[in-house]
Design a protein around this motif. Sequence first.
Motif, PDB file in Angstrom:
ATOM      1  N   MET A  52       0.836  -1.200   0.000  1.00  0.00           N
ATOM      2  CA  MET A  52       0.000   0.000   0.000  1.00  0.00           C
ATOM      3  C   MET A  52       0.872   1.251   0.000  1.00  0.00           C
ATOM      4  N   ASN A  53       0.345   2.330  -0.582  1.00  0.00           N
ATOM      5  CA  ASN A  53       1.021   3.619  -0.589  1.00  0.00           C
ATOM      6  C   ASN A  53       0.004   4.717  -0.322  1.00  0.00           C
ATOM      7  N   THR A  54       0.498   5.926  -0.143  1.00  0.00           N
ATOM      8  CA  THR A  54      -0.383   7.046   0.203  1.00  0.00           C
ATOM      9  C   THR A  54      -1.483   7.237  -0.833  1.00  0.00           C
ATOM     10  N   TYR A  55      -1.116   7.210  -2.108  1.00  0.00           N
ATOM     11  CA  TYR A  55      -2.062   7.455  -3.196  1.00  0.00           C
ATOM     12  C   TYR A  55      -3.252   6.494  -3.143  1.00  0.00           C
ATOM     13  N   ASN A  56      -2.968   5.220  -2.978  1.00  0.00           N
ATOM     14  CA  ASN A  56      -4.025   4.207  -3.006  1.00  0.00           C
ATOM     15  C   ASN A  56      -4.734   4.012  -1.672  1.00  0.00           C
ATOM     16  N   SER A  57      -4.273   4.687  -0.622  1.00  0.00           N
ATOM     17  CA  SER A  57      -4.888   4.502   0.696  1.00  0.00           C
ATOM     18  C   SER A  57      -6.209   5.240   0.846  1.00  0.00           C
ATOM     19  N   ALA A  58      -6.575   6.072  -0.134  1.00  0.00           N
ATOM     20  CA  ALA A  58      -7.779   6.907  -0.013  1.00  0.00           C
ATOM     21  C   ALA A  58      -9.045   6.069   0.117  1.00  0.00           C
ATOM     22  N   THR A  59      -9.892   6.439   1.052  1.00  0.00           N
ATOM     23  CA  THR A  59     -11.207   5.811   1.154  1.00  0.00           C
ATOM     24  C   THR A  59     -12.033   6.134  -0.087  1.00  0.00           C
ATOM     25  N   VAL A  60     -12.023   7.386  -0.489  1.00  0.00           N
ATOM     26  CA  VAL A  60     -12.669   7.819  -1.738  1.00  0.00           C
ATOM     27  C   VAL A  60     -11.618   8.522  -2.590  1.00  0.00           C
ATOM     28  N   GLY A  61     -11.429   8.029  -3.808  1.00  0.00           N
ATOM     29  CA  GLY A  61     -10.490   8.644  -4.742  1.00  0.00           C
ATOM     30  C   GLY A  61     -11.210   9.035  -6.016  1.00  0.00           C
ATOM     31  N   VAL A  62     -11.065  10.299  -6.432  1.00  0.00           N
ATOM     32  CA  VAL A  62     -11.815  10.829  -7.575  1.00  0.00           C
ATOM     33  C   VAL A  62     -10.845  11.314  -8.646  1.00  0.00           C
ATOM     34  N   LEU A  63     -11.072  10.865  -9.872  1.00  0.00           N
ATOM     35  CA  LEU A  63     -10.291  11.310 -11.020  1.00  0.00           C
ATOM     36  C   LEU A  63     -11.132  12.071 -12.044  1.00  0.00           C
ATOM     37  N   GLY A  64     -12.399  11.698 -12.197  1.00  0.00           N
ATOM     38  CA  GLY A  64     -13.248  12.318 -13.205  1.00  0.00           C
ATOM     39  C   GLY A  64     -13.496  13.786 -12.940  1.00  0.00           C
ATOM     40  N   ASP A  65     -13.380  14.604 -13.974  1.00  0.00           N
ATOM     41  CA  ASP A  65     -13.597  16.046 -13.828  1.00  0.00           C
ATOM     42  C   ASP A  65     -15.056  16.343 -13.481  1.00  0.00           C
ATOM     43  N   GLY A  66     -15.261  17.526 -12.866  1.00  0.00           N
ATOM     44  CA  GLY A  66     -16.610  17.987 -12.560  1.00  0.00           C
ATOM     45  C   GLY A  66     -17.261  17.265 -11.399  1.00  0.00           C
ATOM     46  N   PHE A  67     -16.480  16.607 -10.557  1.00  0.00           N
ATOM     47  CA  PHE A  67     -17.053  15.898  -9.413  1.00  0.00           C
ATOM     48  C   PHE A  67     -17.641  16.896  -8.417  1.00  0.00           C
ATOM     49  N   MET A  68     -18.794  16.529  -7.839  1.00  0.00           N
ATOM     50  CA  MET A  68     -19.415  17.331  -6.792  1.00  0.00           C
ATOM     51  C   MET A  68     -19.874  16.424  -5.652  1.00  0.00           C
ATOM     52  N   ALA A  69     -19.895  16.978  -4.452  1.00  0.00           N
ATOM     53  CA  ALA A  69     -20.373  16.212  -3.302  1.00  0.00           C
ATOM     54  C   ALA A  69     -20.967  17.157  -2.277  1.00  0.00           C
ATOM     55  N   SER A  70     -22.006  16.665  -1.582  1.00  0.00           N
ATOM     56  CA  SER A  70     -22.629  17.431  -0.506  1.00  0.00           C
ATOM     57  C   SER A  70     -23.256  16.456   0.485  1.00  0.00           C
ATOM     58  N   GLY A  71     -23.214  16.820   1.773  1.00  0.00           N
ATOM     59  CA  GLY A  71     -23.919  16.057   2.800  1.00  0.00           C
ATOM     60  C   GLY A  71     -23.304  14.716   3.123  1.00  0.00           C
ATOM     61  N   LEU A  72     -21.958  14.669   3.180  1.00  0.00           N
ATOM     62  CA  LEU A  72     -21.259  13.405   3.404  1.00  0.00           C
ATOM     63  C   LEU A  72     -20.231  13.523   4.520  1.00  0.00           C
ATOM     64  N   THR A  73     -19.932  12.391   5.150  1.00  0.00           N
ATOM     65  CA  THR A  73     -18.709  12.230   5.923  1.00  0.00           C
ATOM     66  C   THR A  73     -17.879  11.164   5.219  1.00  0.00           C
ATOM     67  N   ILE A  74     -16.624  11.491   4.943  1.00  0.00           N
ATOM     68  CA  ILE A  74     -15.682  10.530   4.369  1.00  0.00           C
ATOM     69  C   ILE A  74     -14.528  10.412   5.354  1.00  0.00           C
ATOM     70  N   ARG A  75     -14.223   9.199   5.770  1.00  0.00           N
ATOM     71  CA  ARG A  75     -13.225   9.064   6.830  1.00  0.00           C
ATOM     72  C   ARG A  75     -12.271   7.908   6.561  1.00  0.00           C
ATOM     73  N   ASN A  76     -11.108   8.027   7.194  1.00  0.00           N
ATOM     74  CA  ASN A  76     -10.142   6.933   7.250  1.00  0.00           C
ATOM     75  C   ASN A  76      -9.840   6.689   8.723  1.00  0.00           C
ATOM     76  N   THR A  77     -10.155   5.485   9.182  1.00  0.00           N
ATOM     77  CA  THR A  77     -10.069   5.175  10.616  1.00  0.00           C
ATOM     78  C   THR A  77      -8.811   4.394  10.963  1.00  0.00           C
ATOM     79  N   ALA A  78      -7.772   4.487  10.133  1.00  0.00           N
ATOM     80  CA  ALA A  78      -6.560   3.704  10.365  1.00  0.00           C
ATOM     81  C   ALA A  78      -5.865   4.057  11.680  1.00  0.00           C
ATOM     82  N   GLY A  79      -6.065   5.271  12.178  1.00  0.00           N
ATOM     83  CA  GLY A  79      -5.434   5.665  13.438  1.00  0.00           C
ATOM     84  C   GLY A  79      -4.133   6.409  13.225  1.00  0.00           C
ATOM     85  N   SER A  80      -3.731   7.178  14.207  1.00  0.00           N
ATOM     86  CA  SER A  80      -2.554   8.030  14.066  1.00  0.00           C
ATOM     87  C   SER A  80      -1.262   7.230  13.946  1.00  0.00           C
ATOM     88  N   ASP A  81      -1.215   6.028  14.495  1.00  0.00           N
ATOM     89  CA  ASP A  81      -0.002   5.215  14.395  1.00  0.00           C
ATOM     90  C   ASP A  81       0.209   4.649  12.993  1.00  0.00           C
TER      91      ASP A  81
END
Length: 538
Positions: free
Chosen positions: A302-331
Amino acid sequence: MSIVHIFLPVSLVIFLAIFSSAHHDHEKSTPSQMYHACQATRFPELCETSLTQLSHLPPNTTSLQIIQSTISVSDHNLKTGQSMVKSVLDTSKGNLNRTNIATICLDILSYSSYRIKSAHYALTHGNIKDARAWMSAALGYQQNCWGALKYVNDTKLVVDTMLFLDSLVHHSSNALSMMVAYDNYGEDTTVWTPPKTERDGFYEKGSGGKLELRFNGGFPSNLKVDVTVCKNHRKCYKTVQEAVDAAPKNKKGRDQYVIKIRKGVYEETVRVPFEKKNVVFLGEGMGKTIITGALNVHQPGMNTYNSATVGVLGDGFMASGLTIRNTAGSDAHQAVAFRSDSDHSVIENCEFLGNQDTLYAQSLRQFYKNCRIQGNVDFIFGNSASVFQDCEILVGPRQTNPESSENNAVTAHGRTDPAQSTGLVFHNCVINGTEEYMRYYKKNPEVHKNYLGRPWKEYSRTIFINCKLEKIISPDGWMPWSGDVGLKTVFYGEFRNSGPGSDVSKRVPWSTQIPSQNVPTYSVQNFIQGDQWIPKSH
């Protein structure tokens, strides 16, 4: 504004034909127009050599044609770079890390190719700001590939590939430098200069002189829902990814594909691919509609780039009313919640939760409004041109021992070239700690230090305007990355911030108080051309 499609410009076809039959003519003098244009780049000798050998531009060549030829040089070299990285991948079977990095490299170099062609098209049609934004991204992708290979440079092929990519980066930098000079100084190449930054006292001209920066636009209302995702009903998709997969490819203009995501916790990794444009995530509120994951760099391959819970490449993306989280922890160190490479993206009323590297605003133009972003180490980072308006930026606890010392940076911008039109701009935001963090901070504030940012890359650019900086912000304001790396070239600007953390009397000498007449440079309209693509509020 419509998003251009991949195609091969006629001028590029002509260029490649010239290239294939070019011969060296050492007695031919360099046209003065080309010479002056190359002097406006960071690598003028490379510029002159490539243009003289490849195209024999006549003395009456226009400045625009010179730039187009320089873009074509970059595009041609990129193809060779892609081929070399493909060879790295083909020879990496059994080596998980090298295979993963070579795969990512091939992906992002394909994005670089798309943006180069788009920049060429935009330049031809007079859209210089788009051309600069897209070429900035193209250059960034090439640099990212080089930087990724650095971690697996254990074969001669990888070393040779990195050397070639380094020259490719220089070619692309030259093309971008010419675009900047053309935009700022016009067609006369004799007055062009190499790219300057605010640290040189150069601020790009902005339209309008008002200091009121709040932009009256954002996520559109009354959207028509195309599909629904829910947890407990038969007539809906059960995962967000299934709904994304059903979206049509390459939608034109601003014709959105709206995915309604009902309240619930969706434990999944979501990817919006490059060809899925104008996808909209419409949740039912922060803390109600939650997309969650726990990928992090400590997991094999695994690397930083692929660790995203949500990863967006397509142009014109929009979002509203969401929580997006990564719960891996500070360690877990690098563990991204949301990563975006979407040009013209609008994110409003969303929450991003994580620790290190929460929000990866990697490239292109992004607008965040009324969002909540939480983390601790470099938790807003990337090399995008992003504006954050009316957002709540919260430092969360990194460790459970309030006596342990820690240094946290809110931002880590990754601009690698002074010509890139990128930066992180915060308007009317609040920077504070979470309730849990403040309990630790109050017990021992001397050992808990927080900074507005640090220079991930040499030309990092971050600006805070009319923000409320609470007491957790250190009087220094900004922290180094490693020694004095970037301290002479970064631009860290502040203007009329308030709150106990806004006292600038003890700021580091390599930060800047922005002159009032230059503040409009960082408006939504000027910095990301948002008035042309962000939906207006009614």
